[in-house]
Design a protein around this motif. Structure first.
Motif, PDB file in Angstrom:
ATOM      1  N   PHE A   1       0.838  -1.203   0.000  1.00  0.00           N
ATOM      2  CA  PHE A   1       0.000   0.000   0.000  1.00  0.00           C
ATOM      3  C   PHE A   1       0.871   1.250   0.000  1.00  0.00           C
ATOM      4  O   PHE A   1       0.554   2.254  -0.628  1.00  0.00           O
ATOM      5  N   SER A   2       2.005   1.164   0.685  1.00  0.00           N
ATOM      6  CA  SER A   2       2.950   2.296   0.692  1.00  0.00           C
ATOM      7  C   SER A   2       3.495   2.527  -0.705  1.00  0.00           C
ATOM      8  O   SER A   2       3.649   3.671  -1.161  1.00  0.00           O
ATOM      9  N   SER A   3       3.794   1.419  -1.412  1.00  0.00           N
ATOM     10  CA  SER A   3       4.307   1.536  -2.790  1.00  0.00           C
ATOM     11  C   SER A   3       3.240   2.135  -3.696  1.00  0.00           C
ATOM     12  O   SER A   3       3.550   2.888  -4.634  1.00  0.00           O
ATOM     13  N   LEU A   4       1.955   1.784  -3.438  1.00  0.00           N
ATOM     14  CA  LEU A   4       0.863   2.322  -4.241  1.00  0.00           C
ATOM     15  C   LEU A   4       0.795   3.834  -4.128  1.00  0.00           C
ATOM     16  O   LEU A   4       0.466   4.527  -5.093  1.00  0.00           O
ATOM     17  N   GLN A   5       1.138   4.332  -2.965  1.00  0.00           N
ATOM     18  CA  GLN A   5       1.058   5.776  -2.742  1.00  0.00           C
ATOM     19  C   GLN A   5       2.114   6.558  -3.545  1.00  0.00           C
ATOM     20  O   GLN A   5       1.988   7.769  -3.724  1.00  0.00           O
ATOM     21  N   GLU A   6       3.168   5.848  -4.055  1.00  0.00           N
ATOM     22  CA  GLU A   6       4.219   6.519  -4.832  1.00  0.00           C
ATOM     23  C   GLU A   6       3.815   6.725  -6.284  1.00  0.00           C
ATOM     24  O   GLU A   6       4.444   7.496  -7.008  1.00  0.00           O
ATOM     25  N   ILE A   7       2.768   6.070  -6.750  1.00  0.00           N
ATOM     26  CA  ILE A   7       2.290   6.245  -8.123  1.00  0.00           C
ATOM     27  C   ILE A   7       1.545   7.561  -8.200  1.00  0.00           C
ATOM     28  O   ILE A   7       0.734   7.886  -7.319  1.00  0.00           O
ATOM     29  N   PRO A   8       1.805   8.335  -9.227  1.00  0.00           N
ATOM     30  CA  PRO A   8       1.164   9.645  -9.363  1.00  0.00           C
ATOM     31  C   PRO A   8      -0.354   9.517  -9.354  1.00  0.00           C
ATOM     32  O   PRO A   8      -0.917   8.532  -9.859  1.00  0.00           O
ATOM     33  N   VAL A   9      -0.997  10.547  -8.847  1.00  0.00           N
ATOM     34  CA  VAL A   9      -2.464  10.556  -8.725  1.00  0.00           C
ATOM     35  C   VAL A   9      -3.139  10.532 -10.090  1.00  0.00           C
ATOM     36  O   VAL A   9      -4.174   9.897 -10.281  1.00  0.00           O
ATOM     37  N   SER A  10      -2.508  11.168 -11.011  1.00  0.00           N
ATOM     38  CA  SER A  10      -3.121  11.260 -12.333  1.00  0.00           C
ATOM     39  C   SER A  10      -3.094   9.932 -13.079  1.00  0.00           C
ATOM     40  O   SER A  10      -3.882   9.697 -13.983  1.00  0.00           O
ATOM     41  N   ASP A  11      -2.175   9.026 -12.652  1.00  0.00           N
ATOM     42  CA  ASP A  11      -2.034   7.752 -13.369  1.00  0.00           C
ATOM     43  C   ASP A  11      -2.930   6.702 -12.693  1.00  0.00           C
ATOM     44  O   ASP A  11      -2.461   5.788 -12.009  1.00  0.00           O
ATOM     45  N   ASN A  12      -4.206   6.873 -12.847  1.00  0.00           N
ATOM     46  CA  ASN A  12      -5.200   6.016 -12.179  1.00  0.00           C
ATOM     47  C   ASN A  12      -5.127   4.587 -12.689  1.00  0.00           C
ATOM     48  O   ASN A  12      -5.309   3.623 -11.939  1.00  0.00           O
ATOM     49  N   SER A  13      -4.852   4.404 -13.959  1.00  0.00           N
ATOM     50  CA  SER A  13      -4.788   3.061 -14.525  1.00  0.00           C
ATOM     51  C   SER A  13      -3.620   2.280 -13.959  1.00  0.00           C
ATOM     52  O   SER A  13      -3.719   1.065 -13.721  1.00  0.00           O
ATOM     53  N   SER A  14      -2.490   2.948 -13.705  1.00  0.00           N
ATOM     54  CA  SER A  14      -1.319   2.273 -13.125  1.00  0.00           C
ATOM     55  C   SER A  14      -1.630   1.841 -11.707  1.00  0.00           C
ATOM     56  O   SER A  14      -1.239   0.736 -11.276  1.00  0.00           O
ATOM     57  N   MET A  15      -2.316   2.712 -10.941  1.00  0.00           N
ATOM     58  CA  MET A  15      -2.665   2.353  -9.567  1.00  0.00           C
ATOM     59  C   MET A  15      -3.591   1.144  -9.553  1.00  0.00           C
ATOM     60  O   MET A  15      -3.438   0.237  -8.739  1.00  0.00           O
ATOM     61  N   LEU A  16      -4.546   1.138 -10.460  1.00  0.00           N
ATOM     62  CA  LEU A  16      -5.490   0.022 -10.496  1.00  0.00           C
ATOM     63  C   LEU A  16      -4.781  -1.252 -10.886  1.00  0.00           C
ATOM     64  O   LEU A  16      -5.048  -2.339 -10.339  1.00  0.00           O
ATOM     65  N   TYR A  17      -3.854  -1.156 -11.826  1.00  0.00           N
ATOM     66  CA  TYR A  17      -3.097  -2.326 -12.239  1.00  0.00           C
ATOM     67  C   TYR A  17      -2.248  -2.837 -11.088  1.00  0.00           C
ATOM     68  O   TYR A  17      -2.189  -4.055 -10.832  1.00  0.00           O
ATOM     69  N   TYR A  18      -1.629  -1.928 -10.340  1.00  0.00           N
ATOM     70  CA  TYR A  18      -0.777  -2.328  -9.201  1.00  0.00           C
ATOM     71  C   TYR A  18      -1.635  -3.004  -8.120  1.00  0.00           C
ATOM     72  O   TYR A  18      -1.209  -4.000  -7.513  1.00  0.00           O
ATOM     73  N   TYR A  19      -2.832  -2.451  -7.923  1.00  0.00           N
ATOM     74  CA  TYR A  19      -3.726  -3.046  -6.918  1.00  0.00           C
ATOM     75  C   TYR A  19      -4.084  -4.486  -7.278  1.00  0.00           C
ATOM     76  O   TYR A  19      -4.053  -5.386  -6.436  1.00  0.00           O
ATOM     77  N   LYS A  20      -4.412  -4.719  -8.562  1.00  0.00           N
ATOM     78  CA  LYS A  20      -4.832  -6.044  -8.998  1.00  0.00           C
ATOM     79  C   LYS A  20      -3.700  -7.052  -9.008  1.00  0.00           C
ATOM     80  O   LYS A  20      -3.919  -8.237  -8.738  1.00  0.00           O
ATOM     81  N   THR A  21      -2.497  -6.609  -9.286  1.00  0.00           N
ATOM     82  CA  THR A  21      -1.373  -7.546  -9.428  1.00  0.00           C
ATOM     83  C   THR A  21      -0.592  -7.740  -8.145  1.00  0.00           C
ATOM     84  O   THR A  21      -0.019  -8.811  -7.936  1.00  0.00           O
TER      85      THR A  21
END
Length: 607
Positions: A122-142
């Motif tokens: 979850f800490s790593s997820l917070q390092e992904i830019p806010v605007s890159d919503n698709s990357s965050m969603l991909y990180y969450y799923k994987t």
């Protein structure tokens, strides 16, 4: 200790107490271990299952917080995640400190490592830019979601482990309870059999001498004093047997010394009873004759040897007398006298007296027959004399009354006022004397049994109507209100209407004598069980309490100086009583001075 009966009983008692203690101890131990098993079942595993369930809730909340972070509000998601993380660690520590089952520690360690990876991701997820919503969603799923699912699987496995252990402990606890129950039942059964055998053996040993002692006492009670008890034990029973034997010796000595005295007293008593001139019978509580004298033998024509210990009616064949005796006994001797029983040409009054035993209980009944033939004959002479005198008075009285009436009517010449006053006084006194003679004749007829009654079913309403009709004028002249409230629909009475009319006439006439202008006289009738109660009530001067029971006596008059004066011959109410009682009823008076009187009598109803 075993030399005394108390010591022997104490040994048996202590043995039984010891058995109870052994059973109680075994039961206590089994219950203790069973409670320990139940404690482990209910506390340890339940605590772990509760902690796992709460960790499951917290990890679900954290997963929702991550989704909130991705889709809605970053700050709110981070805040919620951190709060749930703190709660998760609290319950994790609870479980970590409550490891009771095999492999439970391994699960706890794996959950810890997986949860660390989960928070790190979850800490790593917070390092992904806010605007890159698709990357965050991909990180969450994987990365995050697989880690989340792994933690859920571990938690569910840990819960399943504790549930399985809890059910196993439940099964073990049930088996332990059954085994404990069987063990206690077997030990109890063994102890009961053992205790029963011991109690039977010792009871027989203890009670056999006592039964022998009881048997000997019963024989002594029946009069057999030749009883010697041979009990050789040194305990209390042996001492009791010794004292019993000594008592028997003293009883035999006492009996030998007292029996002669008792027989002397009995013979004296029998001699006294036999010498009594009046017939005498003694009955027991079953009405069997236990004693009678020579006069009774002669009266009833029986012999003592044939009558003793036989029922009264088998020897004295008088059912009416027996019924009266039985009635007196049943009433606890409220009235202990039967008057004028006739046998052959003699009359007897029977006095019935209870004989009490030493317990003050009525055991026997004494009957004494008093010969009153002489008094009865004297009474008859008196009645005959009164009857003769009454009839001898009646003829000249009739002539005097007729002559006085002729003179007063001036059919044989005129008279002056002084002569008229004198003649009126003669007429008034003549009427009183005529009334006395008529009442004497009536009373003599009733008492002698010569009075003939014409009993039949008749209406009380008709009797009252016919009786009261000629008295209305007398009451009206005196200013007295005379009335009746007898219902025409009342049942008929079984009576002689002429005699009952005479009774009513006498009571109403008496009431008129003791009432003044403005007073009331009322006649009423009511039903009470199978009797009709007739009342003649007035509001006159009343009768003093001390005279209420005496006014029905023949020739009763008050003493000189009394405030209350009897007006009349003193025979009217005596005749009333005789007539009413001949009908099977009773008559009485209720009265208060200055309030009035109420004369009441009863008559049987027709069926």
């Amino acid at each position: 200790m075993l030399k005394t009966l108390k010591g022997k009983i104490s040994v048996v008692y202590l043995g039984l107490v010891l058995l109870v203690v052994i059973i109680g101890t075994i039961s206590g131990i089994n219950l203790y271990y069973l409670s320990k098993t139940i404690d482990g079942l209910m506390i340890d595993n339940y605590k772990s299952i509760k902690a796992v369930n709460l960790m499951n809730e917290e990890i679900d909340n954290q997963n929702n917080a991550i989704l909130t972070y991705i889709y809605q509000d970053r700050q709110a998601g981070i805040k919620q995640f951190n709060q749930d993380s703190s709660a998760f660690y609290d319950w994790y520590n609870v479980e970590a400190n409550n490891i009771t089952e095999k492999n439970e520690g391994k699960y706890v360690e794996e959950i810890k490592n997986a949860y660390v990876d989960f928070t790190t991701s979850f800490s790593s997820l917070q390092e992904i830019p806010v605007s890159d919503n698709s990357s965050m969603l991909y990180y969450y799923k994987t990365k995050i979601k697989p880690n989340f699912d792994h933690i859920k699987d571990l938690l569910n496995g840990l819960a399943q482990l504790n549930e399985t252990a809890m059910f196993e402990k439940k099964t073990n606890a049930t088996m332990d309870a059954k085994n404990s129950m069987y063990a206690i039942l077997i030990i109890t059964l063994i102890a009961a059999i053992f205790g029963f055998i011991i109690s039977m053996v010792f009871t027989n040993r203890f009670l056999k001498p006592m039964e022998y002692l009881i048997s000997s006492i019963r024989k002594v009670k029946e009069g057999d004093l030749d009883q010697i008890i041979s009990i050789t034990t040194d305990d209390e029973l042996g001492k009791l047997a010794t004292e019993f034997n000594n008592m028997i010796k003293r009883l035999k000595q006492y009996e030998e010394s007292q029996l002669g005295k008792i027989m002397d007293e009995r013979n004296k008593t029998l001699s006294i009873v036999k010498s009594i001139s009046d017939p005498l019978l003694v009955l027991n509580s079953d009405y069997k004759i236990i004693l009678l004298n020579s006069a009774a033998e002669e009266l009833f024509g029986i012999e003592e040897k044939n009558a003793v210990n036989k029922h009264f009616l088998l020897s004295v064949k008088d059912e009416k007398l027996f019924e009266e005796i039985n009635s007196i006994v049943d009433s606890n001797f409220v009235n202990n006298k039967i008057e004028q029983i006739k046998y052959s040409d003699k009359y007897y009054d029977v006095t019935i007296s209870p004989i009490e035993n030493y317990k003050s209980e009525i055991s026997d009944i004494l009957l004494v027959f008093h010969n009153i033939t002489e008094f009865k004959e004297l009474d008859q002479v008196k009645d005959d004399f009164i009857s003769i005198i009454s009839h001898e008075f009646k003829t000249p009285l009739t002539s005097i009354m007729m002559g006085t009436s002729i003179i007063l009517e001036e059919k044989i010449g005129t008279i002056n006022e002084k002569q008229k006053s004198t003649l009126l006084a003669i007429e008034e006194e003549g009427e009183k004397l005529t009334e006395l003679v008529n009442e004497l004749i009536e009373l003599t007829k009733i008492e002698s049994g010569k009075e003939v009654y014409n009993f039949k079913c008749c209406s009380m309403f008709g009797i009252v109507e016919n009786t009261i009709k000629p008295l209305y004028n007398i009451a009206s002249e005196k200013g007295v209100n005379l009335s009746h409230s007898v219902d025409e629909d009342l049942p008929c009475v079984y009576a002689d209407p002429e005699k009952i009319s005479w009774v009513l006439n006498n009571l109403i006439t008496n009431a008129l004598k003791y009432t003044d202008a403005g007073d009331d006289i009322s006649i009423s009738a009511t039903i009470d069980n199978n009797m009709m109660q007739i009342s003649v009530k007035d509001t006159g001067v009343g009768i003093p309490k001390e005279y209420k029971d005496k006014i029905f006596d023949k020739f009763f008059h008050t003493k000189n100086g009394d405030d209350f004066e009897i007006k009349g011959t003193g025979l009217g109410l005596a005749v009333v009583k005789e007539i009413v009682e001949a009908h099977g009823g009773k008559v009485w008076c209720e009265s208060d001075l200055d309030v009035g009187s109420n004369f009441m009598f009863t008559l049987p109803i027709c069926h």
